[in-house]
Design a protein around this motif. Structure first.
Motif, short mmCIF file in Angstrom:
data_model
loop_
_atom_site.label_atom_id
_atom_site.label_comp_id
_atom_site.label_asym_id
_atom_site.label_seq_id
_atom_site.Cartn_x
_atom_site.Cartn_y
_atom_site.Cartn_z
N GLY A 22 10.48 -15.73 5.76
CA GLY A 22 11.53 -15.39 4.82
C GLY A 22 11.03 -15.22 3.40
N ASN A 23 11.05 -16.32 2.64
CA ASN A 23 10.73 -16.27 1.21
C ASN A 23 9.43 -15.56 0.85
OD1 ASN A 23 12.77 -17.56 -0.36
ND2 ASN A 23 12.35 -19.40 0.86
N GLY B 175 11.45 -21.53 11.71
CA GLY B 175 11.44 -20.90 10.39
C GLY B 175 11.18 -21.92 9.30
N GLY B 176 10.39 -21.53 8.31
CA GLY B 176 10.19 -22.42 7.16
C GLY B 176 8.75 -22.47 6.68
N GLY B 177 8.55 -21.97 5.44
CA GLY B 177 7.28 -22.18 4.74
C GLY B 177 6.09 -21.43 5.29
N GLY C 7 11.83 -23.09 3.38
CA GLY C 7 11.17 -23.42 2.11
C GLY C 7 10.07 -24.46 2.22
N LYS D 141 13.09 -12.48 7.83
CA LYS D 141 14.47 -12.75 7.43
C LYS D 141 14.65 -12.32 5.97
CE LYS D 141 16.73 -16.52 8.91
NZ LYS D 141 17.31 -17.90 8.95
N GLU E 274 14.67 -25.36 11.66
CA GLU E 274 14.76 -24.76 10.32
C GLU E 274 14.18 -25.69 9.26
OE1 GLU E 274 14.76 -22.59 8.09
OE2 GLU E 274 16.79 -21.70 8.13
N TYR F 157 16.82 -23.30 16.94
CA TYR F 157 16.20 -22.87 15.68
C TYR F 157 15.83 -24.12 14.89
CZ TYR F 157 15.57 -19.78 11.58
OH TYR F 157 15.06 -19.06 10.53
C1 1GP Z 1 14.96 -19.46 6.37
O1 1GP Z 1 13.83 -20.12 8.36
C2 1GP Z 1 13.89 -19.14 7.37
O2 1GP Z 1 16.20 -19.51 7.01
C3 1GP Z 1 12.56 -18.84 6.76
O3 1GP Z 1 12.14 -19.84 5.88
O4 1GP Z 1 12.09 -18.69 3.69
O5 1GP Z 1 10.72 -20.75 4.09
O6 1GP Z 1 10.11 -18.58 5.18
P1 1GP Z 1 11.22 -19.46 4.63
#
Ligand code: 1GP
Length: 232
Positions: free
Chosen positions: A211-212, A189-191, A164, A12, A161, A159
């Motif tokens: 993502g990040n 998604g996340g971390g 971060g 993402k 979410e 999803y």
């Molecule tokens: C953000 O789910 C996504 O909408 C991805 O999360 O940025 O923490 O990877 P990260």
């Protein structure tokens, strides 16, 4: 190629963040299943179009995750439309969707629209603050949102979410159990920052989103693709 049910991995990209051509090429040619363009703040039609044009140089599917009506533009392969099930503001559940359909519904191709039942489980994330999401969800709350999405509303995507923050593996596992025999694809998604984390979540989620970390630690992030694709 454009069937979310067959995907395992997605990057993402945030239109509000800089990414140079070399890294973008590595992302698009990483063997990921799609590049999703989306973010919570500073997203404008201009920076969305800029990323669209740059990603379009590669054959990877390119998806717009719509978080405001202003950012919508033709040219993407698919449009992910979140409905934030744990938002306390009805705008994020059906309000903006109504406005968009009223204004642009006639121009949209329904085959390109995919509604995501969104559950925002990191209370400190920008997305949670923006949508005034209900906080401190426990495993049973998340399970209930997964059931709402998969069993009741029968949406194509759930999803989970954690944007971060690396999620709670028990909740991830339970979500996967609930959605196993449904037509709902489980996206997490996340971390996710390392191949090991991708592998761990990838055991349960149908699709993982990174993502990040593509901006913060690209070498590690790029390894997440094969980590989930080798583990079908
Ligand atoms: C953000 O789910 C996504 O909408 C991805 O999360 O940025 O923490 O990877 P990260």
């Amino acid at each position: 190629m454009y069937d979310v049910r067959e995907w395992r991995h997605v990057f993402k990209l945030d239109p509000n963040k800089e990414i140079d051509d070399e890294l973008l090429e590595r992302v698009c040619e990483s063997n990921t299943d799609a590049v999703v363009v989306g973010g919570s703040d500073g997203v404008t039609l201009e920076n969305v179009l800029d990323l669209l044009v740059r990603v379009r140089r590669y054959p990877v599917p390119c998806v717009l995750e719509v978080s405001s009506i202003e950012m919508v533009t033709p040219g993407f392969d698919l449009y992910f439309i979140p409905t934030v099930l744990n938002s306390t503001d009805s705008n994020w559940i059906t309000g903006l969707h109504f406005e968009a359909m009223k204004e642009y519904g006639e121009l949209m191709n329904p085959d390109e629209l995919i509604v995501e039942g969104y559950c925002i489980a990191n209370p400190d994330s920008k997305a949670a603050i923006l949508t005034q999401a209900k906080k401190e969800l426990d495993t049973e709350d998340i399970a209930a949102y997964a059931r709402m999405t998969g069993h009741l509303l029968k949406l194509p995507v759930f999803y989970l979410e954690y944007s971060g923050m690396y999620g709670d593996i028990t909740a991830v596992q339970k979500t996967a159990d609930i959605l196993r025999d449904t037509n709902t694809t489980f996206i997490y998604g996340g971390g996710i920052r390392t191949a090991e984390q991708a592998e761990e979540i990838g055991q349960y989620a149908d699709v993982i989103v990174v993502g990040n970390s593509i901006y913060d630690m690209p070498e590690e992030a790029l390894k997440t693709v094969e980590a989930v694709k080798n583990n079908v």
